[in-house]
Structures are given as structure tokens and as C-alpha cells.
Design an enzyme around this catalytic site. Structure first.
Site, mmCIF file in Angstrom:
data_model
loop_
_atom_site.group_PDB
_atom_site.id
_atom_site.type_symbol
_atom_site.label_atom_id
_atom_site.label_comp_id
_atom_site.label_asym_id
_atom_site.label_seq_id
_atom_site.Cartn_x
_atom_site.Cartn_y
_atom_site.Cartn_z
ATOM 1 N N GLU A 63 23.106 78.526 -21.547
ATOM 2 C CA GLU A 63 21.869 77.913 -22.017
ATOM 3 C C GLU A 63 20.932 78.942 -22.617
ATOM 4 O O GLU A 63 21.055 80.136 -22.394
ATOM 5 C CB GLU A 63 21.173 77.205 -20.845
ATOM 6 C CG GLU A 63 21.954 76.026 -20.341
ATOM 7 C CD GLU A 63 21.265 75.307 -19.201
ATOM 8 O OE1 GLU A 63 21.765 74.236 -18.843
ATOM 9 O OE2 GLU A 63 20.248 75.793 -18.667
ATOM 10 N N ASN A 64 19.967 78.421 -23.366
ATOM 11 C CA ASN A 64 18.978 79.249 -24.016
ATOM 12 C C ASN A 64 17.677 78.462 -24.025
ATOM 13 O O ASN A 64 17.683 77.254 -24.230
ATOM 14 C CB ASN A 64 19.451 79.544 -25.451
ATOM 15 C CG ASN A 64 18.616 80.546 -26.157
ATOM 16 O OD1 ASN A 64 17.424 80.331 -26.358
ATOM 17 N ND2 ASN A 64 19.226 81.640 -26.551
ATOM 18 N N TYR A 67 16.342 75.423 -26.995
ATOM 19 C CA TYR A 67 17.331 74.358 -27.148
ATOM 20 C C TYR A 67 17.454 73.998 -28.606
ATOM 21 O O TYR A 67 16.450 73.982 -29.302
ATOM 22 C CB TYR A 67 16.904 73.099 -26.374
ATOM 23 C CG TYR A 67 17.122 73.172 -24.884
ATOM 24 C CD1 TYR A 67 18.373 73.416 -24.354
ATOM 25 C CD2 TYR A 67 16.074 72.969 -24.014
ATOM 26 C CE1 TYR A 67 18.566 73.460 -22.986
ATOM 27 C CE2 TYR A 67 16.255 73.010 -22.636
ATOM 28 C CZ TYR A 67 17.505 73.258 -22.135
ATOM 29 O OH TYR A 67 17.710 73.296 -20.787
ATOM 30 N N GLU A 74 33.198 73.960 -22.943
ATOM 31 C CA GLU A 74 34.393 73.588 -23.697
ATOM 32 C C GLU A 74 34.495 74.386 -24.988
ATOM 33 O O GLU A 74 35.558 74.899 -25.343
ATOM 34 C CB GLU A 74 34.368 72.078 -24.020
ATOM 35 C CG GLU A 74 34.397 71.185 -22.804
ATOM 36 C CD GLU A 74 33.031 70.856 -22.222
ATOM 37 O OE1 GLU A 74 32.930 69.856 -21.500
ATOM 38 O OE2 GLU A 74 32.045 71.597 -22.481
ATOM 39 N N CYS A 108 31.212 68.578 -28.175
ATOM 40 C CA CYS A 108 32.451 69.196 -27.681
ATOM 41 C C CYS A 108 33.666 68.345 -28.001
ATOM 42 O O CYS A 108 34.723 68.859 -28.349
ATOM 43 C CB CYS A 108 32.352 69.450 -26.178
ATOM 44 S SG CYS A 108 31.263 70.823 -25.774
#
Length: 153
Positions: A63-64, A67, A74, A108
Site C-alpha cells: 500500500e501507499n 491511493y 496477485e 488483478c
């Protein structure tokens, strides 16, 4: 008016019913959740892929704060080479594996579909849940009516 019915068959296994190769892959996905970086959602996802040459590679969600700059487990796993089987597991904010399997997000699923088509071989998908492990024989079962390059011709 016509109606289109789409059906998929999902096999559900208990962990002990998996063969040794699938247990190894599922264990690798579960272990990978420990390397997840999920300080915002507290939802740690790990994925493990068996490549066509038999090697197992893993990835995790990253995460960052900006967003959507992060990346799902995946996708961090799939960009190696041809994948024969992809296993996915997730833990919640209480560090517990989920009761029911979680499906991959839409982005994904699209990347998984493209990977399957690029290498021209089906990718089996195993989704871990404490109450059962779902097996899908290919990505198309996760993404019926999928969009790929053939749609743009």
C-alpha cells in the site's frame, strides 16, 4: 429478448484434501502475508505462483498513502513468466486468516487474464479460506464475459 446464463463450477477443498504441491503453494501464499505492507487497510494479502518450470514465487500487497499507487499481491507475483497455478490468501486487521476465500479484485483479474492469454496456457487459481479452499480451473471462471485484445478487433 434473450437471456444468457453463465455457470462456473468451483471445487471446494479442505486443506488436507489438497495434494502436496498445492499445499506447498497455499503455505507459501499464507506465509507471504507476513511480508505485506498494509498500514492503511490492515488487510494483508499474499500470493504464490508455481511457474511453468516448477519454481514457486511469491508476492504481497504493497500500500501507499497516495491511493491507488499501491499494488495487489496477485500483480506483484504474476510478472515473472508463465504461471500454472496461483494461490491467494489474506489476513484481516486482527492477524487472522479469513473464514471464506477472497476473490481477486477486478484489476488483478484482468492482469491474470492477460497473463494467461500471453503465455497461452490456463492458470489454475486456488483461493484460501479457513472453511475451504476454492479451486478454479482457469481465470475465465473468475472473469466471465472478459475483455481482452480480441474485443478490440
Amino acid at each position: 429478448m434473450k437471456e444468457l446464463n453463465i455457470e462456473i463450477a468451483v471445487k471446494i477443498y479442505d486443506y488436507e484434501e489438497l495434494d502436496a504441491a498445492d499445499r506447498e503453494l497455499m503455505d507459501a501464499a499464507r506465509e507471504a502475508t507476513n511480508r505485506s505492507y498494509a498500514p492503511y487497510s490492515h488487510f494483508s494479502v499474499g500470493a504464490a505462483a508455481r511457474l511453468a518450470n516448477g519454481i514457486v514465487v511469491t508476492g504481497t500487497n504493497q500500500e501507499n498513502a497516495a491511493y491507488p499507487s499501491g499494488l495487489c499481491a496477485e500483480r506483484t507475483t504474476l510478472f515473472y513468466q508463465a504461471v500454472t497455478t496461483l494461490a491467494i490468501a489474506a489476513r484481516n486487521e486482527h492477524d487472522e486468516f479469513l473464514e471464506s476465500p477472497i476473490p481477486p479484485c477486478g484489476a488483478c483479474r484482468q492482469v491474470m487474464l492477460e497473463t494467461e492469454k500471453r503465455f497461452k496456457q490456463p492458470m489454475r487459481v486456488l483461493l484460501y479460506g479457513k472453511k475451504g479452499i476454492y479451486e478454479l480451473k482457469n481465470v475465465g471462471e473468475l472473469l466471465p464475459l472478459s475483455f481482452d485484445a480480441s474485443a478490440m478487433k
